[in-house]
Design a protein around this motif. Structure first.
Motif, mmCIF file in Angstrom:
data_model
loop_
_atom_site.group_PDB
_atom_site.id
_atom_site.type_symbol
_atom_site.label_atom_id
_atom_site.label_comp_id
_atom_site.label_asym_id
_atom_site.label_seq_id
_atom_site.Cartn_x
_atom_site.Cartn_y
_atom_site.Cartn_z
ATOM 1 N N VAL A 172 0.837 -1.199 0.000
ATOM 2 C CA VAL A 172 0.000 0.000 0.000
ATOM 3 C C VAL A 172 0.871 1.249 0.000
ATOM 4 O O VAL A 172 0.643 2.203 -0.751
ATOM 5 C CB VAL A 172 -0.954 -0.002 1.214
ATOM 6 C CG1 VAL A 172 -1.668 1.342 1.347
ATOM 7 C CG2 VAL A 172 -1.969 -1.127 1.099
ATOM 8 N N ASP A 173 1.894 1.250 0.852
ATOM 9 C CA ASP A 173 2.763 2.419 0.963
ATOM 10 C C ASP A 173 3.530 2.671 -0.328
ATOM 11 O O ASP A 173 3.687 3.821 -0.757
ATOM 12 C CB ASP A 173 3.746 2.251 2.123
ATOM 13 C CG ASP A 173 3.070 2.332 3.483
ATOM 14 O OD1 ASP A 173 1.906 2.785 3.526
ATOM 15 O OD2 ASP A 173 3.696 1.949 4.484
ATOM 16 N N GLU A 174 4.009 1.614 -0.951
ATOM 17 C CA GLU A 174 4.748 1.789 -2.204
ATOM 18 C C GLU A 174 3.823 2.272 -3.320
ATOM 19 O O GLU A 174 4.205 3.110 -4.140
ATOM 20 C CB GLU A 174 5.429 0.480 -2.609
ATOM 21 C CG GLU A 174 6.260 0.580 -3.876
ATOM 22 C CD GLU A 174 7.287 1.702 -3.805
ATOM 23 O OE1 GLU A 174 7.412 2.446 -4.814
ATOM 24 O OE2 GLU A 174 7.969 1.861 -2.772
ATOM 25 N N ASN A 175 2.621 1.753 -3.339
ATOM 26 C CA ASN A 175 1.644 2.197 -4.325
ATOM 27 C C ASN A 175 1.357 3.693 -4.165
ATOM 28 O O ASN A 175 1.295 4.444 -5.146
ATOM 29 C CB ASN A 175 0.350 1.397 -4.170
ATOM 30 C CG ASN A 175 -0.668 1.724 -5.227
ATOM 31 O OD1 ASN A 175 -0.502 1.407 -6.405
ATOM 32 N ND2 ASN A 175 -1.748 2.370 -4.826
ATOM 33 N N PHE A 176 1.211 4.128 -2.903
ATOM 34 C CA PHE A 176 0.937 5.538 -2.649
ATOM 35 C C PHE A 176 2.140 6.407 -2.998
ATOM 36 O O PHE A 176 1.985 7.538 -3.474
ATOM 37 C CB PHE A 176 0.546 5.756 -1.184
ATOM 38 C CG PHE A 176 0.402 7.212 -0.833
ATOM 39 C CD1 PHE A 176 -0.670 7.949 -1.304
ATOM 40 C CD2 PHE A 176 1.371 7.851 -0.063
ATOM 41 C CE1 PHE A 176 -0.786 9.294 -1.003
ATOM 42 C CE2 PHE A 176 1.261 9.193 0.247
ATOM 43 C CZ PHE A 176 0.171 9.926 -0.219
ATOM 44 N N ARG A 177 3.340 5.885 -2.765
ATOM 45 C CA ARG A 177 4.542 6.673 -3.058
ATOM 46 C C ARG A 177 4.563 7.112 -4.524
ATOM 47 O O ARG A 177 4.857 8.262 -4.836
ATOM 48 C CB ARG A 177 5.795 5.861 -2.727
ATOM 49 C CG ARG A 177 7.088 6.673 -2.815
ATOM 50 C CD ARG A 177 8.314 5.816 -2.510
ATOM 51 N NE ARG A 177 8.221 5.131 -1.230
ATOM 52 C CZ ARG A 177 9.161 4.330 -0.737
ATOM 53 N NH1 ARG A 177 10.271 4.108 -1.432
ATOM 54 N NH2 ARG A 177 9.007 3.738 0.420
ATOM 55 N N MET A 178 4.219 6.196 -5.426
ATOM 56 C CA MET A 178 4.192 6.557 -6.841
ATOM 57 C C MET A 178 2.992 7.445 -7.156
ATOM 58 O O MET A 178 3.099 8.399 -7.931
ATOM 59 C CB MET A 178 4.149 5.290 -7.707
ATOM 60 C CG MET A 178 4.271 5.587 -9.191
ATOM 61 S SD MET A 178 5.889 6.282 -9.621
ATOM 62 C CE MET A 178 5.436 7.408 -10.945
ATOM 63 N N GLN A 207 -0.312 12.626 2.054
ATOM 64 C CA GLN A 207 -0.482 11.474 2.932
ATOM 65 C C GLN A 207 -1.601 10.584 2.418
ATOM 66 O O GLN A 207 -2.460 11.016 1.642
ATOM 67 C CB GLN A 207 -0.765 11.906 4.373
ATOM 68 C CG GLN A 207 -2.097 12.594 4.591
ATOM 69 C CD GLN A 207 -2.276 13.076 6.028
ATOM 70 O OE1 GLN A 207 -1.371 13.651 6.621
ATOM 71 N NE2 GLN A 207 -3.459 12.843 6.583
ATOM 72 N N LEU A 208 -1.562 9.339 2.859
ATOM 73 C CA LEU A 208 -2.528 8.340 2.429
ATOM 74 C C LEU A 208 -3.900 8.645 3.013
ATOM 75 O O LEU A 208 -4.018 9.113 4.143
ATOM 76 C CB LEU A 208 -2.050 6.964 2.895
ATOM 77 C CG LEU A 208 -2.733 5.724 2.345
ATOM 78 C CD1 LEU A 208 -2.544 5.619 0.836
ATOM 79 C CD2 LEU A 208 -2.153 4.483 3.036
ATOM 80 N N LYS A 209 -4.937 8.371 2.252
ATOM 81 C CA LYS A 209 -6.297 8.563 2.742
ATOM 82 C C LYS A 209 -6.589 7.582 3.883
ATOM 83 O O LYS A 209 -6.004 6.505 3.948
ATOM 84 C CB LYS A 209 -7.301 8.336 1.604
ATOM 85 C CG LYS A 209 -7.149 9.299 0.445
ATOM 86 C CD LYS A 209 -8.048 8.912 -0.709
ATOM 87 C CE LYS A 209 -7.858 9.859 -1.883
ATOM 88 N NZ LYS A 209 -6.522 9.771 -2.505
ATOM 89 N N PRO A 210 -7.508 7.929 4.765
ATOM 90 C CA PRO A 210 -7.888 7.000 5.838
ATOM 91 C C PRO A 210 -8.355 5.670 5.256
ATOM 92 O O PRO A 210 -8.978 5.628 4.192
ATOM 93 C CB PRO A 210 -9.032 7.728 6.551
ATOM 94 C CG PRO A 210 -8.831 9.168 6.223
ATOM 95 C CD PRO A 210 -8.234 9.204 4.851
#
Length: 678
Positions: A329-335, A344-347
């Motif tokens: 999830v974090d890597e997906n959001f990074r891109m 920042q990532l959504k709740p």
């Protein structure tokens, strides 16, 4: 599921598909819908109407850190998300729901998505059978079988197989195939120059490498594999049509029998592909992008089997990363943040709810309508839709540039247009969809497969005219050219966009313009190529078509002059359809407003005349702040103009607006050589 129809609808809806709301929603309660605190009175209406109408909003509502943009539409979407959140959370605690019921599925899907501990403990395990299947491929000849299999779980790599209404006979549903398979949002990111695209490509290679390391590959191997994936995707991008070129329905309509396609692209084994998606009986289909498939065919000869397998592993993981453990999830959001600028990532609840809307949206929508959309709203909105159609019919009767034969055909198409408000007459049946409290990614996969199969099952059957492409709770609207229907979901019919108790000046300026926008899509540069039955057919006299095209070119040239952050130009030819619909829709809404008996008694409110209220409400509808990264991405991929130009660009062509605010030339809000179509 990617589809030609979905791609076309993306260019024929009010707002970009997939927009999400932030975690804090403004209070939209208002007795009259005026929202005068949104105004910035230090800005003159004749200088920049967008900021005059919305400057107060923009100052009071900075973009939240987990958002790429923030405005009226996304804030309304949040209201819906909060309501639905309470509903599904209650369902997730209901242990007495009957097995197989909609309530059980809604509750279990949400519970599985919110169980972070179980998701993190599972890691990549939910995808392990699919990864092993790819690993077992032993020859290039076996790749098409895997391509077909991946289609069935929502992985369109390296292309997409689907259904569509036949452009030449809209009563038929046929199979179709089109380009896909890119990890970045658009082919331009791979092939166009500039520092921004170069940075995105570099970040994408790093992203792919990190993703492959999460699968267990060594850093050195992952780096080599990432470059190979980039090389393959770049080749696919070079073989892809541009978004502008794909706006022409004729350019993406190439019916062929399987034997002919096989002769052109023999390595794809088309009959096997059809069998692989469960339809061996299909012997012909629309190959929307033939040159792209020739590129795929060539890459099957020139790209190694190992590189193809690595590419498929990557496409699978990239598709399902949002539903896996935290590292994915974090890597997906990074891109994603590189492309959107989000901080920042959504709740999690919002992310799960969005996935659930895709999986079980009409089950949720049925409850939403029962609790949030009273019959009085549907009745009032339907009346407005009919009044705007009356305004368009009158407009078509009096257009000076249109000859009688074209006028008659246009009115016939308008009269045949189906007007749908609120929700479908028939609710979707989810009884065959298995949902449990097991791995979240598997629930998503089963729901995706269920929808893919539902879509493909339409091939060869009569068109289901009861089907909707947007759920009732969606804060958007769309026009479908093959169906010739206009669709206004319940979700868009609420404050600050609409309230039956508000003055007509506000409702017509905001939601009336939305209705007119979708209606005009039936007569924009794309929609005008389809007749009242939804067939791709030229119903224009040659002289009229020439005049119409001159207006289209005027709009394209106008919007090509506009830029976003960093001086990146809007693609005028990409946004033409939406710009035409914006302008036509506002004109129709104004005429419908003026035609109301109550118009003569309309009152000045807050110092603004009824016409001024109308245009301010229209400006409010586009209240939006956008991060620079998102603005640049949207200019590349989005057929909708930036909101500031959806306001100022439209109004600069409207003498009625200039008269309402007493604006005289020279002014940025007056286009001297104004564009006129409707």
């Amino acid at each position: 599921m990617l589809s030609i129809r979905r791609a076309l609808l993306a260019a024929l809806c009010l707002y970009p598909l997939g927009a999400l709301a932030a975690d804090q929603a403004p209070d939209f309660s208002s007795p009259d819908g005026q929202y005068l605190d949104w105004l910035d009175r230090s800005v003159k209406p004749g200088t920049d109407f967008f900021h005059f109408a919305n400057g107060g909003w923009l100052k009071a509502n900075p973009i939240p850190p987990d958002r790429s943009e923030w405005g009226a539409y996304v804030a309304v979407d949040l209201k819906n998300q909060r309501f639905i959140h309470d509903m599904v959370e209650k369902a997730s605690h209901d242990t007495q729901a009957a097995p197989g019921s909609a309530e059980q599925k809604v509750g279990d899907f949400y519970a599985s998505g919110m169980d972070e501990k179980a998701i993190d403990n599972a890691g990549i395990k939910p995808l392990q059978p699919e990864l092993e299947r790819i690993a077992k491929i032993s020859s290039v000849e076996q790749l098409p079988d895997e391509f077909a299999h991946l289609q069935m779980i929502g992985v369109s790599a390296p292309f997409a197989l689907m259904q569509m209404q036949d452009y030449q006979d809209s009563s038929k549903v046929i199979a179709a195939a089109t380009q896909a398979g890119l990890g970045l949002p658009d082919r331009d990111f791979y092939v166009e120059g500039g520092a921004t695209n170069a940075k995105i490509r570099a970040e994408y290679i790093k992203h792919v490498g990190r993703g492959l390391q999460l699968l267990g590959d060594s850093p050195a191997l992952a780096q080599t594999e990432a470059k190979a994936i980039m090389a393959l995707e770049t080749s696919l991008a070079k073989g892809s049509m541009t978004d502008v070129a794909m706006r022409d329905p004729k350019a993406i309509y190439h019916p062929m029998d399987v034997a002919s396609i096989d002769a052109q692209t023999p390595r794809l084994h088309w009959q096997g592909l059809m069998a692989g998606i469960g339809h061996p009986e299909i012997h012909s289909l629309n190959v929307a992008t033939p040159d792209f498939f020739k590129t795929v065919n060539e890459e099957l000869a020139h790209t190694s089997l190992n590189d193809w397998k690595t590419y498929l592993r990557w496409q699978l993981v990239q598709t399902y990363a949002p539903y896996l453990s935290k590292p994915f999830v974090d890597e997906n959001f990074r891109m994603a943040s590189v492309l959107s600028g989000e901080k920042q990532l959504k709740p999690r609840w919002q992310r799960v709810l969005r996935a659930e809307d895709s999986a079980l949206g009409f089950a949720i929508g049925k409850i939403y309508v029962e609790q949030k959309f009273p019959p009085s709203y549907k009745q009032a909105a339907t009346q407005m839709v009919n009044q705007i159609r009356d305004a368009m019919r009158q407009d078509l009767k009096t257009l000076a540039w249109m000859t009688p034969a074209t006028r008659e055909a246009a009115i016939k198409k308008l009269d045949m247009m189906e007007l749908r408000v609120g929700y479908p007459d028939k609710w979707r049946d989810y009884s065959a969809l298995q949902i449990d409290r097991g791995p979240y990614a598997l629930n998503v996969m089963r729901a995706t497969s269920f929808e893919v199969q539902r879509q493909l099952a339409k091939i060869g059957k009569p068109v289901d005219r009861s089907d909707w492409d947007m759920t009732p709770q969606t804060v958007n609207a769309y026009y479908d050219p093959s169906m010739n229907n206009l669709n206004i979901p319940a979700g868009v019919l609420q404050p600050p966009l609409y309230d039956p108790s508000w003055p007509d000046s506000v409702n017509y300026g905001n939601t009336g313009a939305t209705i007119g926008h979708e209606m005009t899509h039936g007569f924009d540069d794309q929609g005008a190529q389809f007749d009242g039955h939804g067939n791709l057919s030229n119903w224009w006299a040659a002289s009229d078509l020439k005049k119409f095209q001159a207006g289209v070119d005027c709009i394209a040239n106008q919007y090509s002059q506009y830029t976003v952050d960093g001086g990146v130009h809007v693609q005028g030819k990409l946004v033409t359809g939406e710009a035409i619909a914006d302008q036509g829709g506002l004109i129709l809404a104004l005429r419908a407003f003026h035609a109301q008996p109550a118009f003569a008694q309309a009152k000045t409110i807050g110092g603004f005349t009824p016409d001024q209220q109308f245009f301010i409400a229209y400006g409010h509808s586009w209240a939006m702040a956008t991060r620079p990264e998102t603005a640049k991405t949207r200019v590349t991929t989005d057929p909708h103009p930036p909101e500031i130009y959806r306001t100022n660009g439209v109004l600069a062509n409207m003498p009625e607006f200039q008269q309402a605010f007493g604006i005289v030339p020279p002014s940025p809000m007056i286009k001297a050589d104004r564009c006129v179509i409707w």
